[in-house]
Design an enzyme around this catalytic site. Structure first.
Site, PDB file in Angstrom:
ATOM      1  CG  HIS A  58      -1.299  -0.358  -5.457  1.00 51.55           C
ATOM      2  ND1 HIS A  58      -2.647  -0.157  -5.278  1.00 51.55           N
ATOM      3  CD2 HIS A  58      -1.179  -1.583  -6.043  1.00 51.55           C
ATOM      4  CE1 HIS A  58      -3.315  -1.222  -5.708  1.00 51.55           C
ATOM      5  NE2 HIS A  58      -2.450  -2.096  -6.194  1.00 51.55           N
ATOM      6  CG  HIS A 221      -6.711  -4.583  -6.663  1.00 51.09           C
ATOM      7  ND1 HIS A 221      -6.208  -5.580  -5.846  1.00 51.09           N
ATOM      8  CD2 HIS A 221      -5.641  -3.863  -7.076  1.00 51.09           C
ATOM      9  CE1 HIS A 221      -4.894  -5.469  -5.793  1.00 51.09           C
ATOM     10  NE2 HIS A 221      -4.529  -4.447  -6.525  1.00 51.09           N
TER      11      HIS A 221
END
Length: 333
Positions: A58, A221
């Site tokens: 991320h 996600h």
């Protein structure tokens, strides 16, 4: 379609990216055991310290915000996966400098499991004081009255900033935790995606959208948010999302807010600025003042195309902490 990424052995992704990150920022951080990224000034800290955790993949979140005025230790898991509790216990013990530790956890199943087990183990440690704050601000998957079911998105980043500033000013653990919790209770995020990411270790798609589809409410996600619809223009998308955030927070005319547009990996600054322009106009029409902002990439999802729109109710104290000095790889004031 074959995944095209500049990687080596997928099994070494997390190790290699952390090694590279630490080498690129060795004036501010060091990489230690258990995949922990540590503020180089931690050893001299005479204040409340801050520990957080999360999966890799991320970037720049979360380790990009380790440094003075924000996070002291980031405990990094594998790609999109939470680290284990023992690594978090060790990090919190290392961070304890006699003033207590604030432990910030995003609300995702793996992170919450690790967070709860970590706090349980810490009860056996006589010399460690730790308070946990959970960020859970995704308005798409649960109403505000069920906030414990809300996913944590980009809201963790401004929470680090505000808590870190309060700690730097010498506030007690209880005071730092109160400030962080008050900010967390008054923030909301809504995400939109037009193309999903791929898992960099496996090449598997996280979400698939049609050529003329977008999804408002997609999770970090690729989790569904129930807002799949035909592709909209920048202005139309901005209006849908800004109204959702205002309604969730019950923001009224005359109030002050923070507004963040967080690109999730493949959306250009050009697009984000066009959306931000409309957000500013919509808020001005409603008599709501933006007193703090950020447009750019803070927490990405590989090459996911889309962005997260974040809003928080602000007061003079929170604004002071947001504007306070910090020195981290990906945020400096």
């Amino acid at each position: 379609m074959k995944m095209k990424k500049f990687i080596n052995d997928p099994a070494n992704l997390t190790t290699e990216l952390l090694e590279g990150f630490a080498l690129a920022n060795q004036d501010l951080v060091r990489l230690e055991e258990d995949n922990t990224v540590v503020n180089k000034a931690l050893d001299q800290a005479d204040r409340v310290t801050i520990v957080t955790q999360g999966g890799s993949g991320h970037e720049p979140a979360i380790s990009g915000f380790v440094g003075e005025g924000m996070i002291d230790i980031s405990v990094v898991g594998d790609i999109f996966a939470a680290p284990g509790p023992q690594a978090c216990v060790n990090a919190i013990k290392k961070a304890e400098k006699g003033k207590g530790v604030l432990y910030i956890v995003l609300n995702h199943a793996g992170d919450m499991l690790t967070g709860n087990l970590t706090m349980k183990q810490l009860k056996k440690e006589k010399d460690v004081r730790c308070v946990k704050v959970v960020t859970q601000e995704d308005i798409a998957n649960a109403p505000r009255e069920n906030a414990d079911d809300r996913r944590g998105l980009v809201g963790c980043i401004p929470t680090y900033k505000i808590a870190g500033a309060a700690a730097a000013e010498g506030k007690s653990l209880e005071e730092v935790a109160e400030v962080a919790q008050r900010f967390a209770d008054n923030m909301a995020t809504l995400a939109v995606a037009v193309r999903g990411a791929t898992h960099p270790a496996t090449g598997s798609p996280l979400a698939e959208l049609g050529e003329d589809e977008m999804e408002i409410g997609m999770g970090q996600h690729g989790e569904g948010g129930g807002g799949r619809q035909t592709m909209k223009s920048a202005d139309e998308t901005a209006e849908i999302m800004i109204n959702g955030l205002i309604n969730d927070l019950s923001i009224k005319e005359g109030e002050k807010v923070m507004l963040i547009l967080n690109g999730t990996g493949a959306t250009t600054l050009m697009e984000l600025f066009i959306v931000y322009r409309k957000c500013e106009a919509l808020l001005k029409e409603k008599g709501i003042e933006i007193v703090a902002n950020h447009v750019g990439e803070l927490l990405t999802v590989q090459e996911q195309a889309g962005f997260q729109m974040f809003m928080a109710r602000m007061d003079d104290e929170l604004l002071h902490y947001w504007n306070a000095p910090c020195n981290t790889p990906y945020m400096k004031k």
